[in-house]
Design a protein around this motif. Sequence first.
Motif, mmCIF file in Angstrom:
data_model
loop_
_atom_site.group_PDB
_atom_site.id
_atom_site.type_symbol
_atom_site.label_atom_id
_atom_site.label_comp_id
_atom_site.label_asym_id
_atom_site.label_seq_id
_atom_site.Cartn_x
_atom_site.Cartn_y
_atom_site.Cartn_z
ATOM 1 N N ASP A 159 -8.359 -3.428 7.837
ATOM 2 C CA ASP A 159 -7.407 -3.719 6.340
ATOM 3 C C ASP A 159 -8.900 -3.376 5.061
ATOM 4 O O ASP A 159 -8.734 -2.723 3.973
ATOM 5 C CB ASP A 159 -6.625 -4.692 5.834
ATOM 6 C CG ASP A 159 -5.218 -4.835 7.176
ATOM 7 O OD1 ASP A 159 -4.971 -4.019 7.689
ATOM 8 O OD2 ASP A 159 -4.542 -5.603 7.073
ATOM 9 N N TYR A 160 -9.970 -4.294 5.179
ATOM 10 C CA TYR A 160 -10.934 -4.067 4.365
ATOM 11 C C TYR A 160 -10.895 -2.912 4.055
ATOM 12 O O TYR A 160 -11.532 -2.272 3.222
ATOM 13 C CB TYR A 160 -11.562 -5.461 4.787
ATOM 14 C CG TYR A 160 -12.272 -5.952 3.772
ATOM 15 C CD1 TYR A 160 -12.125 -6.128 2.126
ATOM 16 C CD2 TYR A 160 -13.834 -5.268 3.207
ATOM 17 C CE1 TYR A 160 -13.337 -6.185 0.680
ATOM 18 C CE2 TYR A 160 -14.746 -5.275 2.531
ATOM 19 C CZ TYR A 160 -14.600 -5.881 1.630
ATOM 20 O OH TYR A 160 -15.059 -6.065 0.437
ATOM 21 N N GLY A 214 -10.876 -4.506 -7.081
ATOM 22 C CA GLY A 214 -12.942 -3.872 -6.704
ATOM 23 C C GLY A 214 -13.849 -4.416 -7.246
ATOM 24 O O GLY A 214 -15.222 -5.141 -6.557
ATOM 25 N N MET A 262 -6.549 -1.149 -7.531
ATOM 26 C CA MET A 262 -7.491 -1.430 -6.520
ATOM 27 C C MET A 262 -8.753 -1.453 -7.704
ATOM 28 O O MET A 262 -10.085 -2.132 -6.898
ATOM 29 C CB MET A 262 -7.528 0.135 -5.477
ATOM 30 C CG MET A 262 -6.254 -0.044 -4.264
ATOM 31 S SD MET A 262 -5.973 -1.749 -4.014
ATOM 32 C CE MET A 262 -7.661 -1.769 -2.931
ATOM 33 N N TRP A 298 0.813 -1.083 -0.011
ATOM 34 C CA TRP A 298 -0.095 0.109 -0.008
ATOM 35 C C TRP A 298 1.113 0.962 -0.385
ATOM 36 O O TRP A 298 0.402 2.624 -1.015
ATOM 37 C CB TRP A 298 -0.921 -0.251 1.210
ATOM 38 C CG TRP A 298 -2.016 -0.900 0.920
ATOM 39 C CD1 TRP A 298 -2.578 -2.036 1.669
ATOM 40 C CD2 TRP A 298 -2.978 -0.151 0.801
ATOM 41 N NE1 TRP A 298 -3.581 -2.701 1.554
ATOM 42 C CE2 TRP A 298 -4.083 -1.596 1.038
ATOM 43 C CE3 TRP A 298 -4.137 0.927 0.386
ATOM 44 C CZ2 TRP A 298 -6.035 -1.739 0.676
ATOM 45 C CZ3 TRP A 298 -5.510 0.687 0.253
ATOM 46 C CH2 TRP A 298 -6.314 -0.377 -0.081
ATOM 47 N N ASN A 340 -9.406 -1.509 1.873
ATOM 48 C CA ASN A 340 -10.117 -1.433 0.496
ATOM 49 C C ASN A 340 -11.586 -1.211 -0.135
ATOM 50 O O ASN A 340 -11.537 -0.541 -1.157
ATOM 51 C CB ASN A 340 -9.939 -3.097 0.319
ATOM 52 C CG ASN A 340 -9.159 -3.627 0.606
ATOM 53 O OD1 ASN A 340 -8.013 -3.343 0.595
ATOM 54 N ND2 ASN A 340 -9.278 -5.286 0.930
ATOM 55 N N SER A 372 -10.536 2.550 -0.623
ATOM 56 C CA SER A 372 -10.480 2.943 -2.191
ATOM 57 C C SER A 372 -10.806 2.715 -3.786
ATOM 58 O O SER A 372 -10.839 3.303 -4.848
ATOM 59 C CB SER A 372 -9.060 1.985 -2.417
ATOM 60 O OG SER A 372 -8.081 2.023 -1.124
ATOM 61 N N TYR A 373 -12.100 1.143 -2.894
ATOM 62 C CA TYR A 373 -13.383 1.291 -4.210
ATOM 63 C C TYR A 373 -13.649 2.692 -4.204
ATOM 64 O O TYR A 373 -14.337 3.080 -5.543
ATOM 65 C CB TYR A 373 -13.963 -0.092 -3.662
ATOM 66 C CG TYR A 373 -13.151 -1.040 -3.723
ATOM 67 C CD1 TYR A 373 -12.028 -1.140 -3.906
ATOM 68 C CD2 TYR A 373 -13.725 -2.133 -2.831
ATOM 69 C CE1 TYR A 373 -11.335 -2.878 -4.158
ATOM 70 C CE2 TYR A 373 -13.261 -3.671 -2.565
ATOM 71 C CZ TYR A 373 -11.590 -3.466 -2.798
ATOM 72 O OH TYR A 373 -11.299 -4.901 -3.091
ATOM 73 N N ASP A 430 -14.864 -7.733 -6.050
ATOM 74 C CA ASP A 430 -15.646 -7.898 -4.921
ATOM 75 C C ASP A 430 -16.911 -8.127 -5.024
ATOM 76 O O ASP A 430 -17.343 -7.059 -5.313
ATOM 77 C CB ASP A 430 -15.056 -6.987 -4.120
ATOM 78 C CG ASP A 430 -15.304 -6.996 -2.751
ATOM 79 O OD1 ASP A 430 -16.082 -7.388 -2.002
ATOM 80 O OD2 ASP A 430 -14.075 -6.591 -1.412
#
Length: 515
Positions: free
Chosen positions: A346-347, A328, A324, A8, A350, A353-354, A331
Amino acid sequence: MKKHANEWEHRLAGKPPVKNGFTSDLERKVRERIRMNTTTRRAPLRAAAAIMSMVILLGAGWWFRDDLKELLRPAERSDVPAALSKDPLADKEYELKVQQFEMSNTFEYTFKKPFFIRHPSVKLNIDTSPDDLYGDPEKFEAWFDAEQPDVVQVPVNVYAKLAADGKLSSLDTLAKANKADLQALHAPLVDYLRQAGGNGDVYGLSADMTSTALYVNEDVFAAHGVPLPDGDLSMAQILQLAARFQGSGVSGLAAVDRSNKFALVALAGQAGGLQTIAETEGDMKATLNSDAWKKVWTTVVDGYRDGWINQAKPVVYGKNGTTMAEIGKQDPFALGQVAMVVRSSDYYMNLKSYEQAGVMKSNWSTVPIRLDASATNQDAFLGTRTIYAVNANSSQADAAWALVQFVTGGAWRAGLNPDSFMYIQLLANKSAMDGASGKQWEAFYETAADPAKAAASAVSNASPRFIKANRSLYALGGEEMNAILNKSVPIDTALGDLQAKLNAELAAIGKEARP
């Protein structure tokens, strides 16, 4: 401070022009600025203009005197940070040796420049330690003894070793001496650090916090007429809620691990107080073949079979890297195909970022997970990647403490790009988080993990033998879950096989550990 965190960090834009983060000219200018009187006039021309105006205005009458007084008043230097005028380190030059691992560059590219701007009399020299010392407290301590850095950034097992051996300064003492307190930091995390330190003192502080929570896609709930969770939920309640989405066209819950269906069983059982591996006098034994474990297995197996638990395929990464946005798009939760997922903090990064990439467009929030008092995985709900500590032998403890306080307080975050990893991580200082998106992160601070148990588990699980043991547990557990789902092996049979196979591997691991 896990290795994937460094991936990251490489997303951060722009590296400094020279290794220490400054051009020599910029460093000279900043050092000169701190020595300036903050009420110095902006330029001789301003004073000259004021004098000329006064001569002209004298003929106009005495009623202009107030305007002249204001005009002649020395102007404050608005371009000089207010912190510089109150810098307690300004009267002395310091040179701190700061350790960081090869895989990390947080000091070099995130903390160094903003700290120097506030404390120009403190020079930071980065001393890089090899990454292979990260998981080996004894080897790291040998490096530490040889190099004698003033400040270190280490994982919890290394921190515990250094603190136990008297190598770190008490930050309680340094905080008291500098009339500071630790109240701004998340209290359970500070307690966690006290427990890991061994004797009730705080020997290190953290800038980040790690935890686990339930992520909820509010739009999916609304579309299917299911009320949103109200308050914290146990893992058993989460599974019951997920089952309400059976037959709806979406799944109620995503698997914890895309490549291992056993991971959800382990998480649910451990959060409910069940043990996977017991240790007695150095011997490890599996504790998986029980009625309580069978109940958890049965519920999760039903979820996979009936479709209300979603097992997505592993992420496909491109040969030349993957953005990312591309992750995504693979996901199910981000795409609205799943109502809930239990993941670590951590998610959270994510999903942020999505959102930035335009992939995650749904309304989402997080809900605290209620742990059983005897939960055996409490370190998953309270922890940190990196602990910052001061060498007990440092001759510059006041400057070292100022650096640790700056890093863990989160003030450096104000100047970061909002898209960067460091900006969107979960911070130890809750007040530094973005209040506008509180419903997406507040749950992490509300999960009631026991700091003592979390610290003990974190230190224990970081040992090589427990790492091997857990690796065997998840590999064998995944095999048995696949046997149940793909070959219709009875759960009783699978649990008996898992217990026997794991015990055999634990015995081999125990023999390796003995001298």
